[in-house]
Design an enzyme around this catalytic site. Structure first.
Site, PDB file in Angstrom:
ATOM      1  N   ILE A   1      -2.408   1.955  -9.374  1.00 32.83           N
ATOM      2  CA  ILE A   1      -3.091   0.940  -8.581  1.00 32.83           C
ATOM      3  C   ILE A   1      -4.480   0.700  -9.153  1.00 32.83           C
ATOM      4  O   ILE A   1      -5.231   1.653  -9.388  1.00 32.83           O
ATOM      5  CB  ILE A   1      -3.237   1.398  -7.114  1.00 32.83           C
ATOM      6  CG1 ILE A   1      -1.883   1.807  -6.542  1.00 32.83           C
ATOM      7  CG2 ILE A   1      -3.892   0.315  -6.264  1.00 32.83           C
ATOM      8  CD1 ILE A   1      -1.984   2.596  -5.240  1.00 32.83           C
ATOM      9  N   CYS A   2      -4.820  -0.562  -9.359  1.00 32.06           N
ATOM     10  CA  CYS A   2      -6.168  -0.923  -9.785  1.00 32.06           C
ATOM     11  C   CYS A   2      -6.964  -1.261  -8.525  1.00 32.06           C
ATOM     12  O   CYS A   2      -6.843  -2.354  -7.971  1.00 32.06           O
ATOM     13  CB  CYS A   2      -6.120  -2.117 -10.736  1.00 32.06           C
ATOM     14  SG  CYS A   2      -7.736  -2.546 -11.375  1.00 32.06           S
ATOM     15  N   LEU A   3      -7.718  -0.289  -8.055  1.00 32.12           N
ATOM     16  CA  LEU A   3      -8.504  -0.442  -6.831  1.00 32.12           C
ATOM     17  C   LEU A   3      -9.820   0.286  -7.061  1.00 32.12           C
ATOM     18  O   LEU A   3      -9.823   1.485  -7.358  1.00 32.12           O
ATOM     19  CB  LEU A   3      -7.733   0.153  -5.650  1.00 32.12           C
ATOM     20  CG  LEU A   3      -8.332   0.011  -4.262  1.00 32.12           C
ATOM     21  CD1 LEU A   3      -8.474  -1.460  -3.866  1.00 32.12           C
ATOM     22  CD2 LEU A   3      -7.481   0.743  -3.239  1.00 32.12           C
TER      23      LEU A   3
END
Length: 148
Positions: free
Chosen positions: A84-86
């Site tokens: 996840i790109c968070l």
């Protein structure tokens, strides 16, 4: 330190779970959790049940947990490995954050993707140029992989 903090968060989650999310240890190991995220109603992921693995580092909460989708999801900020790109899972992490807040942020990301910081540029391009196609693909993947 980490074990105490993780136990505290587990108790808080059990007492006051975030909307449409649940999480807890997968077994005896408090450093490995599984979470369930219900696809937000106002998104193409509505009706889906998404399984997420959470791994706490030994120096938690000073380092962020590693959070990975186990359920396949069509999303510009989640790749085929479930990464996840968070920002709060990377450089914007703060020890003040909790797993509850992380899960809510992931729900928010499902509702409002960030195509300007994509992990999957091809999906981000579809999102930016043909949102109807993006939503149809996301719905299709949700029906194929996330319905129980």
């Amino acid at each position: 330190m980490a074990t105490r903090r993780i136990l505290k968060e587990l108790k808080e989650l059990q007492r006051d779970p975030p909307v449409s999310c649940s999480a807890g240890p997968t077994g005896e190991d408090m450093f490995h959790w599984q979470a369930t995220i219900m696809g937000p109603n106002e998104s193409p992921y509505s009706g889906g049940v998404f399984l997420v693995n959470i791994h706490f580092p030994p120096d938690y909460p000073f380092k962020p947990p590693k959070v990975v989708f186990r359920t396949k999801v069509f999303h510009p900020n989640i790749n085929s490995n479930g990464n996840i790109c968070l920002d709060i899972l990377k450089d914007q992490w703060s020890p003040a954050l909790t797993i509850s807040k992380v899960l809510l942020s992931i729900c928010s990301l499902l509702t409002d993707p960030n195509p300007d910081d994509p992990l999957v540029p091809e999906i981000a391009h579809i999102y930016k140029t043909d949102k109807t196609k993006y939503e149809a693909m996301a719905r299709s993947w949700t029906q194929k992989y996330a319905l129980f």
